[in-house]
Design an enzyme around this catalytic site. Structure first.
Site, PDB file in Angstrom:
ATOM      1  N   HIS A 143       0.848  -1.198   0.000  1.00 21.82           N
ATOM      2  CA  HIS A 143       0.000   0.000   0.000  1.00 21.82           C
ATOM      3  C   HIS A 143       0.878   1.241   0.000  1.00 21.82           C
ATOM      4  CE1 HIS A 143      -2.162  -3.331   1.783  1.00 21.82           C
ATOM      5  NE2 HIS A 143      -3.269  -2.777   1.344  1.00 21.82           N
ATOM      6  N   LYS A 170      -1.606  -8.099  -4.459  1.00 19.75           N
ATOM      7  CA  LYS A 170      -2.488  -6.931  -4.277  1.00 19.75           C
ATOM      8  C   LYS A 170      -1.659  -5.659  -4.105  1.00 19.75           C
ATOM      9  CE  LYS A 170      -5.445  -4.666  -0.871  1.00 19.75           C
ATOM     10  NZ  LYS A 170      -5.788  -4.601   0.558  1.00 19.75           N
TER      11      LYS A 170
END
Length: 252
Positions: A143, A170
């Site tokens: 992230h 991800k």
């Protein structure tokens, strides 16, 4: 591309799957959330355990998971401790982070575990091995709440995750402009065309909201919606999200 099957959910085919986070601080709050989520059209529940006030007590974490699982017996559960350095609620030692995740992967009560890419590689590989031994799929994540890296860097990180053994790589990035959102979508398209595993990508905040909706077009297999409190900027109400995903899916 390989499909990833978790209970009755198949990643890598059809519309992006909807994941809704649970962010309760107490067991009572988590039970209330779980009861509410039982009534919602979703595919995966993410337990953001970094919000849980007793997260440092593994016995209490396991007991809370038992309560959640009792209410949601058939729903895939993604277990996530989001570290402070990646935008989570709590800073803990690397040692505790891996102990927590390895312990919970061994309970038989979770279906997926989030493993942050930027840790010691040996620790990451050990956790992946533990997860896979227990039939738990690995969502490997990164992230960036400050910026959107260059396309090549996004591609590189997602490719690295797959190489390490992630079932579902991800990445979530923060856009400063519409161009940044296009960068993320372009990287997603590039990786999804050659990857062996389904990937999950998103551009955060209001600017990036199209990325949470257009996964079927560009190649992102899961999107995060909010039922009550959003756990990240830009999450859409889960009912609105399902409506838009269905609308787009019908055009395919």
């Amino acid at each position: 591309m390989n499909k990833v099957v978790v209970k009755n959910v198949t990643f890598g085919e059809g519309a992006p799957k909807i994941c809704v986070p649970m962010v309760g601080k107490t067991v009572a709050a988590l039970k209330e959330e779980a009861e509410m989520l039982k009534t919602i059209d979703l595919d995966v529940v993410e337990w953001r355990v970094d919000f849980f006030e007793d997260v440092k007590d593994l016995v209490k974490v396991k007991a809370a998971l038992d309560e959640i699982r009792a209410i949601l017996p058939e729903t895939p559960i993604l277990f996530t401790f989001r570290s402070a350095k990646e935008g989570g609620e709590l800073a803990v030692s690397d040692e505790f982070y891996f102990e927590l995740n390895e312990t919970l992967a061994g309970t038989g009560k979770i279906d997926l575990v989030d493993v942050e890419l930027f840790n010691e590689e040996a620790d990451v590989l050990r956790l992946i091995e533990t997860a896979h031994k227990n039939n738990v799929k690995v969502v490997m994540s990164n992230h960036d709440f400050d910026k959107t890296p260059a396309k090549e860097e996004i591609v590189s990180r997602l490719t690295r995750m797959e190489a390490l053994g992630a079932d579902l790589p991800k990445i979530a990035v923060m856009p400063k402009s519409a161009g940044d959102v296009l960068t993320l979508l372009d990287a997603t398209n590039t990786v999804s065309e050659k990857a062996n595993q389904p990937i999950i990508t998103m551009s955060m905040a209001g600017t990036g909201v199209i990325s949470r909706l257009a996964g079927e077009v560009f190649g992102s297999a899961m999107t995060f919606g909010a039922a009550k409190k959003a756990s990240a900027p830009g999450q859409i109400d889960v009912n609105e999200l399902r409506h838009v995903l269905d609308l787009l899916h019908k055009q395919f």
